[in-house]
Motif scaffolding. Structure first.
Motif, PDB file in Angstrom:
ATOM      1  N   THR A  70      34.112  46.436  49.241  1.00 13.59           N
ATOM      2  CA  THR A  70      35.101  46.053  48.232  1.00 13.59           C
ATOM      3  C   THR A  70      34.552  46.335  46.838  1.00 13.59           C
ATOM      4  OG1 THR A  70      36.045  44.336  49.662  1.00 13.59           O
ATOM      5  CG2 THR A  70      36.474  44.160  47.300  1.00 13.59           C
ATOM      6  N   LYS A  71      35.268  47.152  46.088  1.00 12.50           N
ATOM      7  CA  LYS A  71      34.804  47.594  44.769  1.00 12.50           C
ATOM      8  C   LYS A  71      35.511  46.890  43.616  1.00 12.50           C
ATOM      9  CE  LYS A  71      32.236  50.694  46.758  1.00 12.50           C
ATOM     10  NZ  LYS A  71      30.755  50.517  46.792  1.00 12.50           N
ATOM     11  N   LEU A  72      36.733  46.397  43.874  1.00 10.73           N
ATOM     12  CA  LEU A  72      37.545  45.876  42.767  1.00 10.73           C
ATOM     13  C   LEU A  72      38.581  44.904  43.306  1.00 10.73           C
ATOM     14  CD1 LEU A  72      38.415  46.120  39.722  1.00 10.73           C
ATOM     15  CD2 LEU A  72      39.971  47.941  40.460  1.00 10.73           C
ATOM     16  N   PHE A  73      38.879  43.897  42.495  1.00  8.38           N
ATOM     17  CA  PHE A  73      39.891  42.904  42.824  1.00  8.38           C
ATOM     18  C   PHE A  73      40.963  42.933  41.738  1.00  8.38           C
ATOM     19  CE2 PHE A  73      40.706  38.042  43.358  1.00  8.38           C
ATOM     20  CZ  PHE A  73      41.818  38.303  44.140  1.00  8.38           C
ATOM     21  N   VAL A  74      42.187  43.316  42.102  1.00  5.83           N
ATOM     22  CA  VAL A  74      43.333  43.251  41.185  1.00  5.83           C
ATOM     23  C   VAL A  74      44.011  41.909  41.444  1.00  5.83           C
ATOM     24  CG1 VAL A  74      45.503  44.277  40.474  1.00  5.83           C
ATOM     25  CG2 VAL A  74      43.619  45.746  41.225  1.00  5.83           C
ATOM     26  N   ALA A  75      43.968  41.026  40.424  1.00 10.32           N
ATOM     27  CA  ALA A  75      44.368  39.643  40.645  1.00 10.32           C
ATOM     28  C   ALA A  75      45.204  39.114  39.499  1.00 10.32           C
ATOM     29  CB  ALA A  75      43.125  38.768  40.827  1.00 10.32           C
ATOM     30  N   HIS A  76      45.947  38.051  39.789  1.00 16.08           N
ATOM     31  CA  HIS A  76      46.794  37.412  38.772  1.00 16.08           C
ATOM     32  C   HIS A  76      46.020  36.427  37.912  1.00 16.08           C
ATOM     33  CE1 HIS A  76      46.505  34.498  41.929  1.00 16.08           C
ATOM     34  NE2 HIS A  76      47.243  33.612  41.300  1.00 16.08           N
ATOM     35  N   GLY A  77      44.839  36.020  38.365  1.00 15.57           N
ATOM     36  CA  GLY A  77      44.019  35.123  37.546  1.00 15.57           C
ATOM     37  C   GLY A  77      44.108  33.666  37.911  1.00 15.57           C
ATOM     38  N   GLY A  78      44.547  33.339  39.122  1.00 18.25           N
ATOM     39  CA  GLY A  78      44.527  31.951  39.568  1.00 18.25           C
ATOM     40  C   GLY A  78      43.091  31.463  39.708  1.00 18.25           C
ATOM     41  N   THR A  79      42.897  30.153  39.585  1.00 26.74           N
ATOM     42  CA  THR A  79      41.540  29.599  39.614  1.00 26.74           C
ATOM     43  C   THR A  79      40.825  29.916  40.917  1.00 26.74           C
ATOM     44  OG1 THR A  79      42.234  27.797  38.151  1.00 26.74           O
ATOM     45  CG2 THR A  79      40.189  27.491  39.360  1.00 26.74           C
ATOM     46  N   ASN A  80      41.518  29.802  42.060  1.00 21.98           N
ATOM     47  CA  ASN A  80      40.881  30.055  43.350  1.00 21.98           C
ATOM     48  C   ASN A  80      40.363  31.487  43.444  1.00 21.98           C
ATOM     49  OD1 ASN A  80      41.479  27.453  44.109  1.00 21.98           O
ATOM     50  ND2 ASN A  80      43.258  28.010  45.330  1.00 21.98           N
ATOM     51  N   GLY A  81      41.222  32.455  43.109  1.00 21.37           N
ATOM     52  CA  GLY A  81      40.829  33.857  43.210  1.00 21.37           C
ATOM     53  C   GLY A  81      39.703  34.216  42.250  1.00 21.37           C
ATOM     54  N   VAL A  82      39.754  33.672  41.033  1.00 14.99           N
ATOM     55  CA  VAL A  82      38.704  33.947  40.045  1.00 14.99           C
ATOM     56  C   VAL A  82      37.369  33.400  40.530  1.00 14.99           C
ATOM     57  CG1 VAL A  82      37.898  33.308  37.742  1.00 14.99           C
ATOM     58  CG2 VAL A  82      40.230  34.144  38.052  1.00 14.99           C
ATOM     59  N   GLN A  83      37.376  32.186  41.075  1.00 18.49           N
ATOM     60  CA  GLN A  83      36.134  31.599  41.573  1.00 18.49           C
ATOM     61  C   GLN A  83      35.575  32.391  42.747  1.00 18.49           C
ATOM     62  OE1 GLN A  83      34.344  29.244  40.319  1.00 18.49           O
ATOM     63  NE2 GLN A  83      35.690  28.225  38.859  1.00 18.49           N
ATOM     64  N   GLU A  84      36.439  32.880  43.628  1.00 16.79           N
ATOM     65  CA  GLU A  84      35.974  33.681  44.757  1.00 16.79           C
ATOM     66  C   GLU A  84      35.408  35.014  44.291  1.00 16.79           C
ATOM     67  OE1 GLU A  84      39.292  33.910  47.398  1.00 16.79           O
ATOM     68  OE2 GLU A  84      39.046  31.861  48.138  1.00 16.79           O
ATOM     69  N   ALA A  85      36.019  35.603  43.262  1.00 20.72           N
ATOM     70  CA  ALA A  85      35.486  36.847  42.701  1.00 20.72           C
ATOM     71  C   ALA A  85      34.099  36.630  42.107  1.00 20.72           C
ATOM     72  CB  ALA A  85      36.440  37.398  41.639  1.00 20.72           C
ATOM     73  N   ILE A  86      33.902  35.512  41.421  1.00 18.37           N
ATOM     74  CA  ILE A  86      32.583  35.185  40.883  1.00 18.37           C
ATOM     75  C   ILE A  86      31.583  34.985  42.019  1.00 18.37           C
ATOM     76  CG2 ILE A  86      31.256  33.410  39.664  1.00 18.37           C
ATOM     77  CD1 ILE A  86      33.696  32.967  37.862  1.00 18.37           C
ATOM     78  N   TYR A  87      31.964  34.229  43.016  1.00 17.12           N
ATOM     79  CA  TYR A  87      31.064  33.929  44.132  1.00 17.12           C
ATOM     80  C   TYR A  87      30.559  35.206  44.794  1.00 17.12           C
ATOM     81  CZ  TYR A  87      29.445  31.926  48.577  1.00 17.12           C
ATOM     82  OH  TYR A  87      28.697  31.573  49.675  1.00 17.12           O
ATOM     83  N   HIS A  88      31.461  36.173  44.988  1.00 19.96           N
ATOM     84  CA  HIS A  88      31.088  37.408  45.678  1.00 19.96           C
ATOM     85  C   HIS A  88      30.687  38.529  44.722  1.00 19.96           C
ATOM     86  CE1 HIS A  88      32.153  35.890  49.627  1.00 19.96           C
ATOM     87  NE2 HIS A  88      33.323  35.485  49.171  1.00 19.96           N
ATOM     88  N   GLY A  89      30.793  38.302  43.421  1.00 24.70           N
ATOM     89  CA  GLY A  89      30.344  39.294  42.448  1.00 24.70           C
ATOM     90  C   GLY A  89      31.203  40.536  42.383  1.00 24.70           C
ATOM     91  N   VAL A  90      32.525  40.382  42.496  1.00 23.42           N
ATOM     92  CA  VAL A  90      33.437  41.527  42.485  1.00 23.42           C
ATOM     93  C   VAL A  90      34.165  41.575  41.138  1.00 23.42           C
ATOM     94  CG1 VAL A  90      35.445  42.598  43.584  1.00 23.42           C
ATOM     95  CG2 VAL A  90      33.759  41.373  44.979  1.00 23.42           C
ATOM     96  N   PRO A  91      34.132  42.715  40.418  1.00 24.65           N
ATOM     97  CA  PRO A  91      34.832  42.822  39.130  1.00 24.65           C
ATOM     98  C   PRO A  91      36.350  42.767  39.317  1.00 24.65           C
ATOM     99  CG  PRO A  91      33.950  44.949  39.774  1.00 24.65           C
ATOM    100  CD  PRO A  91      33.410  43.955  40.762  1.00 24.65           C
ATOM    101  N   VAL A  92      37.043  42.445  38.221  1.00 21.79           N
ATOM    102  CA  VAL A  92      38.471  42.136  38.302  1.00 21.79           C
ATOM    103  C   VAL A  92      39.267  42.931  37.271  1.00 21.79           C
ATOM    104  CG1 VAL A  92      40.188  40.288  37.994  1.00 21.79           C
ATOM    105  CG2 VAL A  92      38.012  39.790  39.142  1.00 21.79           C
ATOM    106  N   VAL A  93      40.435  43.421  37.699  1.00 20.84           N
ATOM    107  CA  VAL A  93      41.482  43.863  36.781  1.00 20.84           C
ATOM    108  C   VAL A  93      42.597  42.828  36.879  1.00 20.84           C
ATOM    109  CG1 VAL A  93      43.269  45.567  36.314  1.00 20.84           C
ATOM    110  CG2 VAL A  93      40.959  46.314  36.884  1.00 20.84           C
ATOM    111  N   GLY A  94      42.883  42.158  35.752  1.00 19.55           N
ATOM    112  CA  GLY A  94      43.811  41.042  35.778  1.00 19.55           C
ATOM    113  C   GLY A  94      45.224  41.421  35.388  1.00 19.55           C
ATOM    114  N   LEU A  95      46.184  40.851  36.125  1.00 23.14           N
ATOM    115  CA  LEU A  95      47.603  40.977  35.808  1.00 23.14           C
ATOM    116  C   LEU A  95      48.194  39.571  35.726  1.00 23.14           C
ATOM    117  CD1 LEU A  95      48.729  43.879  38.201  1.00 23.14           C
ATOM    118  CD2 LEU A  95      48.376  44.009  35.728  1.00 23.14           C
TER     119      LEU A  95
END
Length: 545
Positions: free
Chosen positions: A383-408
């Motif tokens: 997994t190289k990238l997470f395209v996310a809406h920015g909810g707290t759960n998803g943001v925390q999981e991205a931090i935990y796994h160290g995956v960069p984010v493009v936010g919508l």
């Protein structure tokens, strides 16, 4: 020495047997202790993604031997009827916070954001959000009213002799129910009915603490601080006029005018915050605020066979995953077509959680799914990238796994969540209004994929987040059971919430001091004027004689 067939000496086997017996005794008595210490917990949760992480906590509490009852409405969106780890108490309502309530709001917000005038857009968004918040809390107040009017239900809740109430204070029903049952109160939260939770309990200087919706960081210029103050006034006005008044009316009806809802809200024994300071900007806090950001995160499990096969087919390019969370079921067709067309131009494979019609521009590299194991995909090495809406759960999981984010981001706190990642170099943000313009979405994705600093920064945040003495879930469970053991945590609670606002800011002390200074400054002058007046009067009397 004779050796049996398994190759162990008899004395060793005897020793192992004795050790095993001792271990079994220890485990047995440990189990007895857990059962003896187990308590009864009443949970009043929020719907949607808030319920997802509350359910994770309930499972952990059940595993430790506690009995959990969950209050829900008969039109509940996410909270299903009784499961092995909890039982439900269902309250009949005529309206509920569910997909029928939220979908029209999301559609209106997207339409407004895609408008042209920035000033008009801001005003329209504020009106729409104010209306949505008013109606949401009206629904919750009606649910609370139904609970308090149901004498049989209230008697049953009292007879159950719960040890503690756990609630998400973004809704106020659980706060008032805990007061009615005279039970210790614990929050699983980030938001309260009036906004971000810290604002209600801890000193919050507006000079470096950005208000939700302001789009600001903790480093502000003068004009940004002016903007931040304006947003603070907006939030306070919304709370006073649209939210708090509704809950206060319920309190007045069932508890009497002497009970203030704002005091009930601030008097919780424990505030379990779903953030930590790897994610949140540093700020003042209080002793009964416990940070458990990422408590729902866990190491990735193997993917289902078909999904793993799709991921492995990405080769060296890897996978992009996209999800807009629980509230956004689908986007307008022109936006989804643009997103699909953008994905089709990429060499990566894409897994997109999407509901609704299949985009006409969908490429062969994109897999549409109704649901996906988000945590497991984020933890996959491809997994190289997470395209996310920015909810707290998803943001925390991205931090935990160290995956960069493009936010919508779409609404509520989502932009502010993504902004915190952006400030730390782990994300970039695109508005829905700009997705289908000038290849903005494609450029944002390529920027994050091609610049290694985004992944390096997120991996640094991941290391910081994981480097703590206790897992966030263990920390949360300890403090919940602490409150249960001690029947509250009064020694950790500040008395600030009992003070009037002028006492909290010591304005009465300042006025008293200024009055004293004024007296000491003007008293000699008054005395001097009096003496002069008396002398003048005597001279006048002497002349007349």
């Amino acid at each position: 020495m004779n050796f049996p067939l398994d190759g162990r000496p008899k004395c060793v086997k005897t020793h192992l047997f004795k050790c095993g017996v001792c271990l079994a005794i220890v485990v047995f008595f440990s189990g007895v202790k857990i059962i003896c210490d187990a308590g009864r917990i009443l949970v009043i949760p929020l719907e949607g993604s808030h319920w997802v992480n509350m359910d994770i906590m309930i499972k952990a509490l059940h595993f430790r031997g506690h009995t959990v009852d969950v209050v829900r409405s008969n039109q509940s969106w996410y909270i299903q009827d009784s499961f092995p780890h909890y039982k439900t108490i269902t309250v009949p309502v005529t309206e509920a916070f569910n997909n029928e309530f939220i979908n029209p709001i999301v559609e209106k917000i997207i339409d407004i954001e895609r408008g042209q005038s920035s000033v008009l857009t801001f005003a329209s968004l504020q009106v729409e959000m104010f209306t949505a918040m008013f109606n949401m809390h009206r629904i919750i107040c009606q649910m609370a009213t139904n609970i308090f009017k149901d004498v049989k239900l209230m008697n049953s809740l009292k007879e159950n002799k719960y040890d503690v109430v756990i609630t998400d204070p973004a809704w106020g029903a659980g706060i008032m129910l805990a007061h009615a049952l005279e039970l210790p109160l614990i929050y699983n939260m980030r938001w309260i009915t009036s906004g971000e939770g810290h604002l209600a309990i801890a000193p919050s200087p507006l000079s470096y603490i950005p208000m939700t919706g302001s789009g600001l960081s903790d480093k502000m210029t003068f004009m940004q601080r002016v903007k931040n103050f304006i947003f603070y006034i907006i939030w306070q006005a919304q709370d006073a006029l649209l939210i708090r008044a509704q809950y206060q009316a319920v309190c007045d009806h069932f508890f009497g005018p002497g009970v203030r809802y704002s005091e009930l809200l601030q008097s919780a024994d424990l505030w379990l915050m779903r953030v930590d300071f790897v994610f949140e900007f540093p700020r003042p806090t209080m002793p009964n605020v416990v940070y458990m950001g990422g408590f729902q995160c866990k190491p990735a499990k193997p993917l289902p066979e078909d999904l793993e096969e799709f991921v492995q087919s990405s080769g060296e390019h890897g996978v992009i995953i996209m999800s807009l969370g629980t509230f956004v079921s689908q986007l307008p067709a022109e936006i989804t077509n643009e997103i699909a067309a953008t994905f089709a131009k990429l060499p990566q494979k894409v897994i997109w959680r999407h509901k609704g019609d299949k985009p006409a521009t969908l490429g062969n590299n994109t897999l549409l799914v109704d649901w996906m194991p988000q945590n497991d995909l984020l933890g996959h090495p491809k997994t190289k990238l997470f395209v996310a809406h920015g909810g707290t759960n998803g943001v925390q999981e991205a931090i935990y796994h160290g995956v960069p984010v493009v936010g919508l981001p779409v609404f509520f706190d989502q932009y502010d969540n993504l902004l915190r990642l952006k400030e730390r170099g782990g994300a970039t943000i695109q508005t829905l209004a700009s997705v289908d313009k000038n290849d903005n979405f494609l450029k944002a994705i390529q920027k994050v994929l091609d610049d290694p600093s985004y992944r390096m920064n997120m991996q640094r945040l991941s290391r910081l987040h994981r480097d703590q003495p206790m897992k966030p879930m263990d920390t949360a469970l300890f403090w919940i059971e602490f409150v249960m053991r001690h029947k509250g945590a009064a020694h950790l609670k500040t008395e600030a919430y009992r003070l009037a606002w002028y006492s909290y800011y010591s304005l009465d002390v300042v006025l008293c001091f200024l009055a004293s200074v004024a007296v000491f400054m003007f008293l000699p002058l008054v005395c001097f004027r009096y003496v002069c007046f008396q002398k003048s009067l005597k001279r006048k009397e002497t002349k007349e004689d």
